[in-house]
Design a protein around this motif. Sequence first.
Motif, PDB file in Angstrom:
ATOM      1  N   VAL A  57     -23.355   2.413 -13.565  1.00 17.69           N
ATOM      2  CA  VAL A  57     -24.777   2.263 -13.251  1.00 17.69           C
ATOM      3  C   VAL A  57     -25.388   3.647 -13.111  1.00 17.69           C
ATOM      4  O   VAL A  57     -24.711   4.611 -12.747  1.00 17.69           O
ATOM      5  N   HIS A  58     -26.672   3.718 -13.420  1.00 18.69           N
ATOM      6  CA  HIS A  58     -27.384   4.990 -13.393  1.00 18.69           C
ATOM      7  C   HIS A  58     -28.608   4.853 -12.490  1.00 18.69           C
ATOM      8  O   HIS A  58     -29.372   3.897 -12.606  1.00 18.69           O
ATOM      9  N   LEU A  59     -28.763   5.824 -11.614  1.00 20.24           N
ATOM     10  CA  LEU A  59     -29.930   5.919 -10.744  1.00 20.24           C
ATOM     11  C   LEU A  59     -30.742   7.134 -11.178  1.00 20.24           C
ATOM     12  O   LEU A  59     -30.195   8.079 -11.758  1.00 20.24           O
ATOM     13  N   ASP A  60     -32.034   7.135 -10.867  1.00 21.24           N
ATOM     14  CA  ASP A  60     -32.862   8.307 -11.190  1.00 21.24           C
ATOM     15  C   ASP A  60     -32.382   9.545 -10.440  1.00 21.24           C
ATOM     16  O   ASP A  60     -32.392  10.643 -10.977  1.00 21.24           O
ATOM     17  N   GLN A  61     -31.979   9.345  -9.187  1.00 19.94           N
ATOM     18  CA  GLN A  61     -31.541  10.464  -8.344  1.00 19.94           C
ATOM     19  C   GLN A  61     -30.472   9.969  -7.388  1.00 19.94           C
ATOM     20  O   GLN A  61     -30.389   8.778  -7.089  1.00 19.94           O
ATOM     21  N   ALA A  62     -29.668  10.897  -6.892  1.00 21.76           N
ATOM     22  CA  ALA A  62     -28.704  10.556  -5.850  1.00 21.76           C
ATOM     23  C   ALA A  62     -29.481  10.088  -4.621  1.00 21.76           C
ATOM     24  O   ALA A  62     -30.602  10.540  -4.371  1.00 21.76           O
ATOM     25  N   CYS A  63     -28.880   9.150  -3.864  1.00 17.99           N
ATOM     26  CA  CYS A  63     -29.602   8.624  -2.706  1.00 17.99           C
ATOM     27  C   CYS A  63     -28.627   8.101  -1.651  1.00 17.99           C
ATOM     28  O   CYS A  63     -27.439   7.933  -1.917  1.00 17.99           O
ATOM     29  N   ASN A  64     -29.149   7.872  -0.457  1.00 13.12           N
ATOM     30  CA  ASN A  64     -28.380   7.323   0.656  1.00 13.12           C
ATOM     31  C   ASN A  64     -28.991   5.994   1.088  1.00 13.12           C
ATOM     32  O   ASN A  64     -30.207   5.861   1.162  1.00 13.12           O
ATOM     33  N   ALA A  65     -28.130   5.043   1.406  1.00 13.53           N
ATOM     34  CA  ALA A  65     -28.570   3.746   1.931  1.00 13.53           C
ATOM     35  C   ALA A  65     -27.941   3.551   3.304  1.00 13.53           C
ATOM     36  O   ALA A  65     -26.767   3.862   3.507  1.00 13.53           O
ATOM     37  N   GLN A  66     -28.732   3.045   4.239  1.00 16.99           N
ATOM     38  CA  GLN A  66     -28.283   2.866   5.621  1.00 16.99           C
ATOM     39  C   GLN A  66     -27.718   1.468   5.815  1.00 16.99           C
ATOM     40  O   GLN A  66     -28.402   0.473   5.606  1.00 16.99           O
ATOM     41  N   PHE A  67     -26.458   1.399   6.175  1.00 13.70           N
ATOM     42  CA  PHE A  67     -25.798   0.162   6.558  1.00 13.70           C
ATOM     43  C   PHE A  67     -25.340   0.382   7.990  1.00 13.70           C
ATOM     44  O   PHE A  67     -26.041   1.030   8.756  1.00 13.70           O
ATOM     45  N   GLU A  68     -24.167  -0.107   8.360  1.00 11.39           N
ATOM     46  CA  GLU A  68     -23.583   0.224   9.662  1.00 11.39           C
ATOM     47  C   GLU A  68     -23.333   1.726   9.722  1.00 11.39           C
ATOM     48  O   GLU A  68     -23.462   2.361  10.743  1.00 11.39           O
ATOM     49  N   SER A  69     -22.958   2.286   8.582  1.00 15.34           N
ATOM     50  CA  SER A  69     -22.904   3.733   8.390  1.00 15.34           C
ATOM     51  C   SER A  69     -23.675   4.018   7.103  1.00 15.34           C
ATOM     52  O   SER A  69     -24.177   3.103   6.461  1.00 15.34           O
ATOM     53  N   VAL A  70     -23.766   5.266   6.723  1.00 12.91           N
ATOM     54  CA  VAL A  70     -24.542   5.636   5.538  1.00 12.91           C
ATOM     55  C   VAL A  70     -23.632   5.656   4.315  1.00 12.91           C
ATOM     56  O   VAL A  70     -22.511   6.152   4.377  1.00 12.91           O
ATOM     57  N   LEU A  71     -24.123   5.097   3.215  1.00 15.93           N
ATOM     58  CA  LEU A  71     -23.437   5.200   1.936  1.00 15.93           C
ATOM     59  C   LEU A  71     -24.252   6.118   1.041  1.00 15.93           C
ATOM     60  O   LEU A  71     -25.483   5.999   0.971  1.00 15.93           O
ATOM     61  N   TYR A  73     -24.862   7.388  -2.824  1.00 15.55           N
ATOM     62  CA  TYR A  73     -24.669   7.012  -4.220  1.00 15.55           C
ATOM     63  C   TYR A  73     -25.051   8.204  -5.090  1.00 15.55           C
ATOM     64  O   TYR A  73     -26.161   8.724  -4.985  1.00 15.55           O
ATOM     65  N   ASP A  74     -24.122   8.652  -5.940  1.00 20.56           N
ATOM     66  CA  ASP A  74     -24.434   9.680  -6.918  1.00 20.56           C
ATOM     67  C   ASP A  74     -25.363   9.071  -7.968  1.00 20.56           C
ATOM     68  O   ASP A  74     -25.564   7.853  -8.000  1.00 20.56           O
ATOM     69  N   MET A  75     -25.874   9.901  -8.864  1.00 24.82           N
ATOM     70  CA  MET A  75     -26.745   9.395  -9.935  1.00 24.82           C
ATOM     71  C   MET A  75     -25.998   8.434 -10.841  1.00 24.82           C
ATOM     72  O   MET A  75     -26.593   7.517 -11.411  1.00 24.82           O
TER      73      MET A  75
END
Length: 183
Positions: A57-71, A73-75
């Motif tokens: 999968v490809h994202l425009d930019q690397a990003c962080n998502a908040q769950f119980e801890s932070v994940l 995701y690279d691009m």
Amino acid sequence: MSPLIPSLLLHIIAIVVVVNGENSTIYEILKDHGLPMGLLPKGITRFDFDGTGRFEVHLDQACNAQFESVLHYDMNVSGTLSCKKIEELSGVSAQELFLWFQVKGIWVDVPSSGVIHFDVGLVYKQYPLSMFETPKDCMVVGDSEFVDSIRDGKLLAEAIAKRQSANLRNELDRESLGRNQMQ
């Protein structure tokens, strides 16, 4: 030839394409493999999935998502999907305290248990399956911020290790001094 026949053929081809899953989203593919759709964030611009289970999968930019801890995701995120698991995962890291760990695999043993497992190398982290029901918004972070965060986490881990080593040395020195005084 009647104009109705080409139109009918196009409709049949469209139905076959939809039935074969050519228009599936990566979220639907996760769900079809017994995994929650929220393992991947919102904002996927493109994905590839082949018959062997390999996906990217490809994202425009690397990003962080908040769950119980932070994940994080690279691009580009890739791995191999099979029934209730992702193996050979790359492009996802999990934060624990101040440290970042590469997530190498994810699996659900028994869906009714309500638990999902993350393989982060030396340990396996468990999370509530319900946290990953829907894709999360992902906050954009620059690669340099993430690298700085990893570096800061490593520096913290090194400082803690040095402090523990110094405490152990002091304790051993006191024991040795106490033995020498008793003789």
